[in-house]
Motif scaffolding. Sequence first.
Motif, PDB file in Angstrom:
ATOM      1  N   CYS A  38     -15.567 -16.627 -69.433  1.00 62.51           N
ATOM      2  CA  CYS A  38     -14.243 -16.779 -68.848  1.00 62.51           C
ATOM      3  C   CYS A  38     -14.049 -18.253 -68.482  1.00 62.51           C
ATOM      4  CB  CYS A  38     -14.087 -15.906 -67.602  1.00 62.51           C
ATOM      5  SG  CYS A  38     -15.217 -16.348 -66.263  1.00 62.51           S
ATOM      6  N   ARG A  39     -12.832 -18.580 -68.102  1.00 60.68           N
ATOM      7  CA  ARG A  39     -12.527 -19.934 -67.627  1.00 60.68           C
ATOM      8  C   ARG A  39     -11.776 -19.815 -66.320  1.00 60.68           C
ATOM      9  NH1 ARG A  39      -9.693 -23.871 -71.658  1.00 60.68           N
ATOM     10  NH2 ARG A  39      -7.951 -22.596 -71.024  1.00 60.68           N
ATOM     11  N   VAL A  40     -11.886 -20.857 -65.525  1.00 53.50           N
ATOM     12  CA  VAL A  40     -11.100 -20.931 -64.304  1.00 53.50           C
ATOM     13  C   VAL A  40     -10.118 -22.076 -64.472  1.00 53.50           C
ATOM     14  CG1 VAL A  40     -11.125 -21.314 -61.824  1.00 53.50           C
ATOM     15  CG2 VAL A  40     -12.943 -19.969 -62.886  1.00 53.50           C
ATOM     16  N   LEU A  41      -8.857 -21.723 -64.382  1.00 53.37           N
ATOM     17  CA  LEU A  41      -7.785 -22.699 -64.453  1.00 53.37           C
ATOM     18  C   LEU A  41      -7.291 -22.920 -63.038  1.00 53.37           C
ATOM     19  CD1 LEU A  41      -5.897 -20.931 -67.369  1.00 53.37           C
ATOM     20  CD2 LEU A  41      -7.602 -22.739 -67.567  1.00 53.37           C
ATOM     21  N   TRP A  42      -6.793 -24.097 -62.763  1.00 58.89           N
ATOM     22  CA  TRP A  42      -6.307 -24.397 -61.413  1.00 58.89           C
ATOM     23  C   TRP A  42      -4.815 -24.665 -61.465  1.00 58.89           C
ATOM     24  CZ3 TRP A  42      -9.372 -23.855 -57.184  1.00 58.89           C
ATOM     25  CH2 TRP A  42     -10.725 -23.670 -57.443  1.00 58.89           C
TER      26      TRP A  42
END
Length: 72
Positions: free
Chosen positions: A23-27
Amino acid sequence: MAVHQGPVDQDVVIEKVQSLFTCRVLWSEGRPCLEYDSREELDRISEYVKANFGMELLDVFFTAVESLPDDD
């Protein structure tokens, strides 16, 4: 696995999720948003966060969105 005792910093939960799952964490405006590959993966992440930290997924992430397919 046991639930951590006491409060856990949101950054610790995010770091563990990123290290264990695809997964990725976007801000967005300083708030973390989870980008996941499939509904099954989202379910596994949600179960992990609840089982290990005693938190709901949306207590950690502002929102969760499915990844868009790559343009070939």
